[in-house]
Design a protein around this motif. Structure first.
Motif, short mmCIF file in Angstrom:
data_model
loop_
_atom_site.label_atom_id
_atom_site.label_comp_id
_atom_site.label_asym_id
_atom_site.label_seq_id
_atom_site.Cartn_x
_atom_site.Cartn_y
_atom_site.Cartn_z
N SER A 1 -3.19 -4.01 3.55
CA SER A 1 -2.13 -3.22 2.95
C SER A 1 -0.82 -4.26 2.74
O SER A 1 0.11 -3.65 2.12
CB SER A 1 -1.71 -2.17 4.00
OG SER A 1 -2.76 -1.22 4.17
N VAL B 1 0.46 3.68 2.89
CA VAL B 1 1.20 3.61 4.03
C VAL B 1 2.62 3.91 3.95
O VAL B 1 3.02 4.44 5.16
CB VAL B 1 1.00 2.13 4.50
CG1 VAL B 1 1.79 1.56 5.85
CG2 VAL B 1 -0.53 1.74 4.67
N ASP C 1 0.88 -1.22 0.15
CA ASP C 1 0.03 -0.09 0.14
C ASP C 1 0.82 1.27 0.15
O ASP C 1 1.63 1.75 0.99
CB ASP C 1 -0.91 -0.03 1.19
CG ASP C 1 -1.83 1.07 1.42
OD1 ASP C 1 -1.74 1.94 0.35
OD2 ASP C 1 -2.88 0.94 1.96
#
Length: 258
Positions: A172, A28, A25
């Motif tokens: 994620s 992130v 992700d």
């Protein structure tokens, strides 16, 4: 044959053994960089496929990326060999010698190695900060998010801040782990809150010994003036040790050790 491994390939086995869950992700990654604010020299434990490695280098830092999996380390070396900002080391981060000059640690760390990596960071004299993706449960326990504080946090509080800087959903990562993660930020204080390390740690460990079941009972085994100090600090007589805020330990230390 697959009978003994449940159909898992050697790579599947490695991922399970080494707690490999790769960050995919980009939001992130951006959040990690925003929290870490990386500059200068950065060590990255558990570099994996290098998503965070390349992002850190893109911030202008010099990155030393540690990867214990030989296949992943070889791949990352091949992908980044032309980038002078990145150095890849195949090996166990927790066995590395800490740099003598200021550095930060930033990483999506293996869940199974969390305690060892955090301990390594806390004992590295030149560490400025550690920004780590950990299990959410671990981060919450270490930052008082449940209203309770751990011994590890309490004993290091005069020298380090502990902050939960955002939750990260399990989606994620690939493979998707069974639990959510969080960004844990540990930063060295510019100036310690107490002057004497050993006496502070001894006091906190005495309180956490569990003798008597309360902070008051535990401290009475070793210190004079406990009741007066607890009243001045705002700690009730029946308070259990985990409910004492780390700032209160600092005050108790000042009152009980002259």
């Amino acid at each position: 044959m697959t009978g003994k491994t449940g159909g898992r390939t050697p790579r599947d086995q490695a991922r399970r053994t080494l707690s490999q869950n790769f960050l995919v992700d980009t939001a992130v990654v951006d959040a990690m960089l925003a929290v870490a604010e990386p500059t200068g020299f950065v060590l990255e434990p558990g570099a994996g496929e290098g998503v965070l490695t390349r992002a850190l280098a893109g911030q202008g830092t010099q990155v030393t990326a540690y990867e214990i999996d030989p296949l992943l380390a070889a791949r990352l070396t091949a992908r980044t060999h032309a980038d002078h900002r990145i150095r890849v080391i195949r090996g166990d981060f927790t066995k590395a010698t800490a740099p003598r000059t200021p550095f930060a640690v930033v990483g999506n760390i293996p869940y199974s190695a969390t305690a060892a990596i955090v301990d390594w960071c806390l004992t590295a004299p030149a560490l400025t900060s550690a920004t780590l993706l950990t299990q959410r449960e671990y981060a919450r326990k270490r930052t008082g998010d449940y209203g309770r504080w751990s011994l590890r946090t309490a004993t290091t509080w005069p020298w380090f801040t502990w902050e939960l800087r955002g939750s990260v959903p399990r989606t994620s990562f690939r493979p998707i782990p069974s639990v959510d993660s969080a960004i844990l930020h540990i930063a060295r204080r510019p100036k310690p809150l107490v002057p004497h390390h050993d006496s502070y740690v001894d006091l906190v460990r005495t309180a956490f010994s569990g003798i008597g079941g309360t902070v008051r009972a535990s401290l009475h085994t070793r210190y004079q003036g406990v009741d007066r100090a607890l009243t001045a600090t705002g700690i009730a007589d029946d308070t259990i040790v985990a409910h004492v805020h780390p700032d209160q330990w600092v005050t108790l230390h000042a009152l009980l050790t002259h």
